[in-house]
Every structure is written in structure tokens, then in C-alpha cells.
Design an enzyme around this catalytic site. Structure first.
Site, PDB file in Angstrom:
ATOM      1  N   HIS A  67       1.084 -20.855 -47.196  1.00 26.32           N
ATOM      2  CA  HIS A  67       1.461 -20.615 -48.585  1.00 26.32           C
ATOM      3  C   HIS A  67       2.221 -21.828 -49.112  1.00 26.32           C
ATOM      4  O   HIS A  67       2.992 -22.447 -48.374  1.00 26.32           O
ATOM      5  CB  HIS A  67       2.333 -19.357 -48.692  1.00 26.32           C
ATOM      6  N   ASP A  96      -2.466 -12.580 -49.239  1.00 29.41           N
ATOM      7  CA  ASP A  96      -3.883 -12.473 -49.587  1.00 29.41           C
ATOM      8  C   ASP A  96      -4.720 -12.011 -48.403  1.00 29.41           C
ATOM      9  O   ASP A  96      -5.699 -11.276 -48.570  1.00 29.41           O
ATOM     10  CB  ASP A  96      -4.402 -13.826 -50.095  1.00 29.41           C
TER      11      ASP A  96
END
Length: 428
Positions: free
Chosen positions: A317, A374
Site C-alpha cells: 500500500h 483490496d
């Protein structure tokens, strides 16, 4: 005595410029360079705004180095799965968790504000079959500004509250109807007897007359509480994430004095990108590409090969340099769903094998490439029989209270100005 300032020196001519350092309650301090151009005749250059604070905010705090995410001071682990999404929405928009009575009243109002004007519903008919639900959601949300013109000029706090509650209530209805319209299935209206998240699943799955089925496979199945809880937690974990691309878009459009629903529609457009809200769709596409558990080692090796363009989706991320705190909660939900719903899915098996391989590999651990939100949200939404094209619309539903809170904060900031970044010109 040391001054709380920072001095810049132009080594070309020896001129110095001194600016105040401003300390927040958490996180890095900032250097107030708002007069830098006036003082020096130069701009600062920061592609992607990686070192630039664009606003002052009291809503959400992220510490990427220590895997910390807080809404209004509450750690995300204190909220997701422990407070309803509507209560968390109330927290983001009002600055505090609701009392039991306020929670009931808020829930009741959201239920009754969920119905769409029939003019909005007719808009769906003008869009082609097969249109992506995100395109329809953006169009319908933009159209809301034509039906609620009075929201263009909000004079007091009560008007702010009404505007926010109205669009929060309607967003899951727009999302469900956008999907059903895209596949030519009759639209289902909200049921005021159902809670926000259950209502969305109902509008997505039900057939006329209230008969419950999963769209696509025709299998009868009532909505289970574990499904409601899982989706509610996913919405909570997506509710706000500081000044990301779509939130910055909402603030930038809001700074122009555009209608608030236009600003939200702009956020929907920004969120649609595969580098932002569409990333969980890409995770599922990749799991389908891998195809079988036995192929996982091959793709893990491809991800580690610097000469191979393949990249493992759903890992790492930009903000979190270690673990994504939202992913930890979703991991627990995934395991609970698999057990309680007795899931036996090939994609879930592939996802579990990818996760295990990556978490045991020093290559990924040394680079801080842990599963992010995600990865798990895509897997969980698949377990809930939600179509892949609805993943990003669900992100929109979850992010709406954050956008509304950020828009309201901008509007109530006496120092806010229209967004106007500068540039480094390199043309002729």
C-alpha cells in the site's frame, strides 16, 4: 531559545526565507509555505503531493509506518464489527458516536430517505444495457443536484445535516438499481423494515414480490446475519481514508462552490480507477488468471522477477509501509464467513494459497508487501455472491460518509480557497 520555524536558503544568491512550523495533534508537523511564492517568486514541486498537506482536518488520521487508522480519534479496530456502519457514518459526519436514541433516530431517518425520485429511476432507462454500474452511479448522483437545487446554498447546520443524510440514504439504492438495470432485471425498491446494509443486499438479490434469490444462479437463500455483519464491516473500513485521490477530488470540486452532489459524483469518477477503488476488481481478475492452486508458485516467482511485468495485486500500500490495519479485520471476517457459510470456492482456495506463499516469503516481508484491504475485500465480496462489477460501487457506498464529512469540513473552514495547484512549465 529555539524557534518553531524552518529556514530555506537559495544557494544561488544566499537569500533566506523563514516559515513557521505548525504542529498537529498526531503525525508529522507541517511547514506553512503558503506565502513562499510571494516571498521568493518560486513554486514548490511535489508530484503526487507525497509531501504536501492540502488542508487541516479533524476527521481521519493515518500513521502508515505503524499501521494505524483512526476515525475521529477511534482506532479502526474499535469500530469495524463493533459499531454499525450507520453509527460510524454518524461519527464521521457529526464528530461523535451517537447515543442509543440518536442511533435509532438516525437509522429510521435513513430508511425513510432512501427512496429515489421517479425521475432518477427513469434516467436508468436512458442508459445502454450492460453499462458499468459505476457509470450509472456517477450519472444518477450528478442528476440528484437537479432534483435538490436548494442544496446549492446551505445556510445552517440543519441544512448540512439534511443534505448529508439524504445522499447517504440514497447511495445504496442507486448502486443496487444501477446493477439490476445493467443486467435487465426488474428494479427493487427499498424496504423500510430492513437495516441499511441488509436493505442493499435485499435490493441486489430479491425478485419482484420479495422472493429472495442470488441473482444469476437462481438459488433460494435468505440474507444471513453473518453476511450483513461482514458487508457492514467492509463499508466501515472504507468509510474514510484521509486525503486520498477521490477525497481530494471531492474537496477540490467542493472548493469551486459546486453543488455538493456534484462534488460527490466527481469523487465517484475518481474512485472508479483501477489504481484506486477498482483495485479489488483487479485482485479477482488476477486470481482467475492464476486459475489453480498448483499455479501459485509460478506466479509468486513471476512477481519476484524484476524483469517480469507481472505484479501481485492486493499486496502492499502506498501509505501503509507494514500491515494494512483494515486488512487484519477483514482476514478474521473471511475466515468466519468460510466457516459459517461452509464456503467451498476455487477462488478462495487460490487466494488462501497466494496469501500463505507471500506471507512466508522473505521477498515480500522485507518489502512490506502484506495483503491490503483490496485483497481481502475482493475475496469476501465474492464469498457474499456479489458480482465483481459491484465491488467498486460498494466502495462508493462505504466512502460516502467520509466524502460528506470532508466536504462539510471544507465548507466550514473560514480559510478555505478554491483549489489551484501550480506547475513546472517545460513546453515551448
Amino acid at each position: 531559545m529555539a524557534k518553531n520555524t524552518m529556514t530555506f536558503t537559495d544557494n544561488r544568491n544566499g537569500k533566506t526565507y523563514e516559515y513557521n512550523i505548525v504542529d498537529g495533534t498526531r503525525g508529522p508537523s507541517v511547514v506553512d509555505i503558503s506565502s513562499f511564492y510571494k516571498d521568493s517568486g518560486m513554486f514548490t514541486y511535489d508530484p503526487g503531493y507525497t509531501s504536501t498537506a492540502s488542508c487541516e482536518s479533524k476527521i481521519t488520521f493515518i500513521d502508515g509506518e505503524n499501521s494505524e487508522l483512526r476515525y475521529r480519534g477511534y482506532d479502526i479496530s474499535e469500530l469495524a464489527g463493533k459499531h454499525s456502519f450507520l453509527d460510524v457514518s454518524y461519527l464521521l459526519m457529526r464528530g461523535k458516536l451517537p447515543t442509543p436514541e440518536a442511533s435509532r433516530n438516525f437509522d429510521l431517518e435513513i430508511r425513510h430517505r432512501s427512496f429515489l425520485n421517479e425521475g432518477i429511476i427513469r434516467l436508468f432507462d436512458a442508459l445502454p444495457d450492460g453499462a458499468h454500474p459505476m457509470a450509472t452511479m456517477g450519472a444518477a448522483t450528478m442528476a440528484l443536484s437537479a432534483f435538490y437545487k436548494d442544496h446549492l446554498h446551505l445556510e445552517d447546520e440543519e441544512q448540512f445535516k439534511m443534505m448529508r443524510r439524504r445522499i447517504l440514504a440514497k447511495m445504496p439504492v442507486i448502486a443496487a438499481m444501477a446493477y439490476r438495470n445493467s443486467i435487465g432485471t426488474p428494479l427493487i425498491y427499498p424496504d423500510v423494515n430492513r437495516y441499511f446494509t441488509e436493505n442493499f443486499l435485499y435490493m441486489l438479490r430479491a425478485y419482484p414480490g420479495g422472493r429472495m434469490k442470488y441473482l444469476g444462479d437462481g438459488r433460494n437463500d435468505e440474507i444471513k446475519q453473518v453476511e450483513i455483519d461482514a458487508l457492514d464491516a467492509i463499508l466501515t473500513l472504507h468509510a474514510d481514508h484521509e486525503q486520498n485521490a477521490s477525497t481530494t477530488t471531492v474537496r477540490n470540486v467542493g472548493s469551486t462552490e459546486a453543488h455538493p452532489y456534484v462534488a460527490i459524483a466527481s469523487g465517484i469518477s475518481a474512485l472508479w480507477g483501477s489504481a484506486h477503488g477498482g483495485a479489488n476488481e483487479k485482485v479477482m481478475d488476477q486470481l482467475k488468471l492464476i486459475g489453480d492452486v498448483k499455479n501459485v508458485p509460478t506466479y509468486i516467482a513471476k512477481a519476484k522477477d524484476k524483469n517480469d511485468p507481472f505484479r501481485l495485486m492486493g499486496f502492499g500500500h502506498r501509505v501503509y509501509k507494514n500491515r494494512d490495519p483494515r486488512a487484519e479485520t477483514l482476514k478474521g471476517l473471511q475466515d468466519k464467513l468460510r466457516e459459517e457459510l461452509k464456503l467451498d470456492s476455487k477462488l478462495l482456495d487460490i487466494a488462501a494459497a497466494v496469501e500463505e506463499a507471500a506471507l512466508s516469503d522473505d521477498y515480500f516481508k522485507q518489502r512490506g508487501l502484506y495483503p491490503n484491504i483490496d485483497f481481502y475485500s475482493g475475496v469476501i465480496l465474492t464469498a457474499l455472491k456479489i458480482p465483481v462489477e459491484m465491488f467498486t460501487p460498494i466502495f462508493v457506498i462505504g466512502r460516502t460518509p467520509g466524502w460528506l464529512a470532508q466536504w462539510s469540513e471544507l465548507k466550514q473552514d473560514p480559510k478555505h480557497k478554491i483549489a489551484r495547484p501550480r506547475q513546472l512549465y517545460t513546453g515551448n
